[in-house]
Design a protein around this motif. Structure first.
Motif, mmCIF file in Angstrom:
data_model
loop_
_atom_site.group_PDB
_atom_site.id
_atom_site.type_symbol
_atom_site.label_atom_id
_atom_site.label_comp_id
_atom_site.label_asym_id
_atom_site.label_seq_id
_atom_site.Cartn_x
_atom_site.Cartn_y
_atom_site.Cartn_z
ATOM 1 N N LYS A 1 0.887 -1.088 0.079
ATOM 2 C CA LYS A 1 -0.287 -0.098 0.035
ATOM 3 C C LYS A 1 0.903 1.190 0.104
ATOM 4 O O LYS A 1 1.729 1.497 1.058
ATOM 5 N N MET A 2 0.535 2.149 -1.107
ATOM 6 C CA MET A 2 1.599 3.431 -1.078
ATOM 7 C C MET A 2 0.751 4.370 -0.419
ATOM 8 O O MET A 2 -0.392 4.478 0.149
ATOM 9 N N CYS A 3 1.425 5.398 -0.221
ATOM 10 C CA CYS A 3 0.875 6.681 0.239
ATOM 11 C C CYS A 3 -0.201 7.219 -0.540
ATOM 12 O O CYS A 3 -0.199 6.971 -1.720
ATOM 13 N N ASN A 4 -1.335 7.981 0.262
ATOM 14 C CA ASN A 4 -2.194 8.594 -0.573
ATOM 15 C C ASN A 4 -1.435 9.690 -1.384
ATOM 16 O O ASN A 4 -0.426 10.371 -1.017
ATOM 17 N N VAL A 5 -2.162 10.067 -2.555
ATOM 18 C CA VAL A 5 -1.726 11.237 -3.430
ATOM 19 C C VAL A 5 -2.708 12.212 -3.592
ATOM 20 O O VAL A 5 -3.871 11.911 -3.647
ATOM 21 N N SER A 6 -2.488 13.491 -3.187
ATOM 22 C CA SER A 6 -3.150 14.555 -3.324
ATOM 23 C C SER A 6 -2.653 15.551 -4.304
ATOM 24 O O SER A 6 -1.591 16.175 -4.038
ATOM 25 N N GLY A 7 -3.423 15.725 -5.490
ATOM 26 C CA GLY A 7 -3.039 16.623 -6.556
ATOM 27 C C GLY A 7 -2.187 16.210 -7.575
ATOM 28 O O GLY A 7 -1.125 15.411 -7.405
ATOM 29 N N VAL A 8 -2.603 16.572 -8.835
ATOM 30 C CA VAL A 8 -1.755 15.956 -10.259
ATOM 31 C C VAL A 8 -1.694 17.489 -10.566
ATOM 32 O O VAL A 8 -2.488 18.284 -11.083
#
Length: 259
Positions: A115-122
């Motif tokens: 499980k990777m870290c959450n991604v916020s924003g592209v």
């Protein structure tokens, strides 16, 4: 200092693994760089220490091939999970901590699901996407990834005016093979070369493909070193959680070396 080490690889992304639960590993940046050197050392894309950590099964400490402590490494994380499993620290599921925070993972005899870290924003630009999936990643699409000058173009972007002053970025070149199917090559900062695979990189490419094409997971990604899958859940515009990087992680050999 004599070091007992293990060598692991995940889709060709290879790492020196050290069981440092007793905190006996002490090496300079130059010594770590030499250990990772493919002519004068063991040879690896990075070096990883497995350490004890209260409330977790272990801590992962990652160094790039240049000897500097790095940001999160996805394939390195999967290899560390396999290493911890081989050491008997857990059976099927684990929780550990890395530089970007806590991670969960599951292990089968052939596959590690991390499980990777959450991604916020592209950051959506005309010719590329940029995001942080534990490490910074630049993602651009090409017609034929096999004919792309990954090192030349990647290095120019990594050290260019936009990202060079910010510490650089990893650079991913993506070819769409079919729906939910990509081929990716990556220039990695810290290694300063193309690697056979990059876990945080293919994660960024899968999320970029969702932005670009609206794909739902899982997305299958072909790399020089093998095949990975990425699953994810979109919670809002450019917000993603439950991101999993799935693929093999293999012990190659072990040995000792004096530094």
């Amino acid at each position: 200092m004599r070091i007992h080490f293990y060598k692991y690889q995940g889709t060709g992304n290879d790492f020196i693994m050290i069981d440092d639960r007793e905190r006996t590993f002490h090496a300079t940046q130059e010594e770590i760089e030499r250990l990772c050197h493919r002519r004068f050392g063991i040879g690896a894309d990075g070096l990883i220490l497995l350490r004890q950590e209260p409330d977790y099964d272990f801590r992962m400490v990652y160094y790039n091939a240049d000897g500097r402590e790095g940001s999160m490494c996805g394939n390195g994380g999967r290899c560390t999970v396999r290493f911890a499993n081989d050491l008997g620290l857990f059976e099927d599921t684990t929780t550990f901590i890395a530089v970007d925070g806590p991670h969960k993972a599951t292990a089968t005899p052939t596959i590690i699901s991390l499980k990777m870290c959450n991604v916020s924003g592209v950051d959506r630009r005309e010719d590329y996407h940029f995001m942080n999936t534990g490490s910074p990643h630049y993602v651009t699409y090409v017609d034929n990834v096999d004919e792309t000058d990954v090192v030349g173009i990647g290095r120019a972007i990594r050290y260019g005016d936009e990202y060079g002053p910010k510490g650089g970025t990893n650079v991913n070149f993506v070819e769409v093979l079919n729906e939910n199917h990509l081929k990716v090559r990556t220039y990695e900062r810290g290694v300063e070369d193309e690697t056979y695979s990059c876990g945080t990189g293919v994660t960024a490419c899968a999320l970029s493909a969702h932005v670009q094409h609206g794909w739902e997971g899982p997305v299958t990604i072909e790399t020089l070193g093998g095949t990975l899958q990425v699953t994810y859940n979109q919670t809002a515009a450019d917000q993603y959680n439950d991101i999993y990087l799935v693929g093999p992680a293999v012990r190659v050999f072990e040995g000792t070396i004096d530094i």
